[in-house]
Each structure stands twice: as C-alpha cells, then as structure tokens.
Design an enzyme around this catalytic site. Sequence first.
Site, short mmCIF file in Angstrom:
data_model
loop_
_atom_site.label_atom_id
_atom_site.label_comp_id
_atom_site.label_asym_id
_atom_site.label_seq_id
_atom_site.Cartn_x
_atom_site.Cartn_y
_atom_site.Cartn_z
N HIS A 159 27.51 6.29 26.84
CA HIS A 159 26.44 6.03 25.63
C HIS A 159 27.37 6.00 24.25
O HIS A 159 28.50 6.75 24.01
CB HIS A 159 25.48 7.28 25.28
CG HIS A 159 24.36 6.66 24.29
ND1 HIS A 159 24.59 6.81 22.90
CD2 HIS A 159 23.25 6.32 24.48
CE1 HIS A 159 23.68 6.29 22.27
NE2 HIS A 159 22.57 6.19 23.26
N ASN A 194 15.86 8.44 26.60
CA ASN A 194 17.10 9.29 26.11
C ASN A 194 16.48 10.08 24.99
O ASN A 194 16.43 9.63 23.87
CB ASN A 194 18.37 8.03 25.92
CG ASN A 194 19.31 9.30 25.53
OD1 ASN A 194 19.35 10.39 25.45
ND2 ASN A 194 20.47 8.45 24.87
N GLU A 224 23.40 -1.76 24.57
CA GLU A 224 22.84 -1.11 23.24
C GLU A 224 23.85 -1.47 22.24
O GLU A 224 24.89 -0.82 22.24
CB GLU A 224 22.88 0.39 23.50
CG GLU A 224 21.99 0.97 24.82
CD GLU A 224 21.44 2.50 24.56
OE1 GLU A 224 20.19 2.62 24.43
OE2 GLU A 224 22.34 3.25 24.32
N GLY A 260 18.83 3.46 16.52
CA GLY A 260 18.07 4.25 15.61
C GLY A 260 18.19 3.84 14.04
O GLY A 260 17.95 4.34 13.10
N GLU A 285 27.12 6.92 21.27
CA GLU A 285 27.31 8.13 20.47
C GLU A 285 28.34 9.20 21.29
O GLU A 285 29.14 9.83 20.35
CB GLU A 285 26.03 8.84 20.57
CG GLU A 285 25.10 8.12 19.55
CD GLU A 285 23.51 8.39 19.89
OE1 GLU A 285 23.10 9.20 20.55
OE2 GLU A 285 22.70 7.64 19.26
N LYS A 311 18.20 12.28 23.80
CA LYS A 311 19.05 12.87 22.65
C LYS A 311 19.43 14.50 22.58
O LYS A 311 18.62 15.06 23.37
CB LYS A 311 19.53 12.10 21.55
CG LYS A 311 19.35 10.29 21.90
CD LYS A 311 19.89 9.57 20.81
CE LYS A 311 19.72 8.14 21.30
NZ LYS A 311 20.09 7.12 20.15
N SER A 336 16.32 0.60 18.98
CA SER A 336 15.24 0.30 18.17
C SER A 336 14.01 -0.29 18.82
O SER A 336 13.22 -1.21 18.42
CB SER A 336 15.27 -0.34 16.90
OG SER A 336 16.21 0.57 15.92
P1 13P Z 1 16.91 4.20 19.58
O1 13P Z 1 15.77 3.54 20.49
O2 13P Z 1 16.50 5.41 18.72
O3 13P Z 1 17.43 3.02 18.72
O4 13P Z 1 18.19 4.70 20.59
C1 13P Z 1 18.53 3.79 21.49
C2 13P Z 1 19.33 4.60 21.94
O5 13P Z 1 20.62 4.89 21.87
C3 13P Z 1 18.93 4.88 23.79
O6 13P Z 1 20.21 5.37 24.44
#
Ligand code: 13P
Length: 252
Positions: free
Chosen positions: A98, A9, A170, A176, A100, A11, A215
């Site tokens: 997601h 992803n 997740e 992150g 976010e 983003k 992560s």
């Molecule tokens: P990270 O791998 O940067 O922690 O993000 C995970 C994520 O949100 C994938 O959709």
Amino acid sequence: MRRKIVAGNWKMNTVLPEGEMLVKQLEFLTKDLDNGVELIIAPPFTHLVTVGKYLSENGVKVSLSAQNCADQDKGAYTGEVSAAMLRNAGCKYVILGHSERREYYGENSESLLRKINLVLNEGMQPIFCVGERLEERESNSHFEVVSAQIKEVLYKLRGVELANVIIAYEPVWAIGTGKTASSDQAEEMHAYIRRVVADKFPDYAENMPILYGGSCKPSNAQEIFSKENVDGGLIGGASLVAQDFVAIAKSF
Ligand code: 13P
C-alpha cells in the site's frame, strides 16, 4: 469471466468493539447480496482472530484480509506478524505494498517480493498495490512508475503464482483526498496494467482481477466499475460505514 471483488481496507481505525459492530452490520446488510461480488475486509491485526472466528461461525459472506505482513517467515523480528500467523488467524488475503506503507515505512520492491512469496507460500492471495504520486502524474511518468512497480515484483514470480495475485491500482493523489480518478483515467491505467502483466504472463493477465482504489464511494462506484478492466475496488474511508461499503458492493 473475471472475479468481481470489493475489499475494505480499514487502515488504523476502530478498536475491537467498534470493529465487531461493523462486522455485525455487514452481516445484516450482505444477506441479500447476490450479484456475484466477493467482499473482503482488512481490519487491524488485533481484530483478525475475533473477526475471523465470527465470520466463519456465522457463515457471513465476507472474507478476511490483513493489511500487511512481515518480510521474514519467523524468528527474532520484534513487533512483526508473519504470513503463517495471518493464515492461522483466518486470513485468505494480505494487502501488500500500500502506498502508505511504501511512503511512511520505507517498503520497497525488494521487501515486497519477499512478502509476496511468503503470502503465496501460505496459500493466501496478495492484494498488491501500485500507483503513482501526484507529481508523477503531472510529469506524465505515471505509466512508467506503475510499470516499474509491477516489473520489480510480479515479473519475478512464476505464472502459476501470479494466478493468485490481485492488483489494486491506487493513485496516491486520490487516496483519502476526495479526488477520484475519472473512470476513463482508471480504465486507461487498468488496461495498461493488464498489458504489462500480459507481456510476461500472456496466459494469466486476462483473468487477473485489477481493483481501483482512491476515494471510491457509493456515488462514483457504479461509473468506475462499469469499465471493462476495472474488476472492483479497494475501499478506505467508505469501508468504515457498513451501508456505504455494501452500497459500493451493490454497484456492480
Ligand atoms: P480512500 O478510499 O479513503 O481514499 O482510501 C483508499 C485506500 O487507500 C484503500 O487502500
């Protein structure tokens, strides 16, 4: 045997030339990837047509996903991108729900159910994200939270539709932050998710891929992927570095 999937992803990262460079690096690095893992990338909307064309014209063994789609099929919805447009751009997958998007854009189960149906109707597969916040884990309500996220959306589908859904667990506190769930924490939740799905869809739960996200990196992927109910990963930051992303895919 369940499918093994590693999805990146991206983003809101990379402008198109950077994205194209990343895809060319992936093309080179995946030439000898033969462990049965399916690789997926989810670049920003503006890259999809160009990247999709490159992948198919060059026979790159990477599938294309979008990161979101509209909750209406077409019409006067300024700024939105429909499932049909994504299909036409070459997407096989769409990430939905997601954290976010739930957190910053107010996505809820009602709109996610509409989106999932639109994606399935276009013959694409949703990668449906679930996961608890830190305070929910600390108050021991993480199972309840994830179960509600599943029941409010996936329980409203038919079994044959569910066969095309991928779940990504997740935990929000691991995204992150550099703080990964332990492999035991991941396995515990993945097994739980499979049981919740099985309660409603006994014929489909066993084959449903459940990916871990948060992560995930080359140094911890092998340990996490070794767990019985972990079928791969949804990778954020590490998917922007071709070597790391492919190293994760080779961790199976
Ligand atoms: P990270 O791998 O940067 O922690 O993000 C995970 C994520 O949100 C994938 O959709």
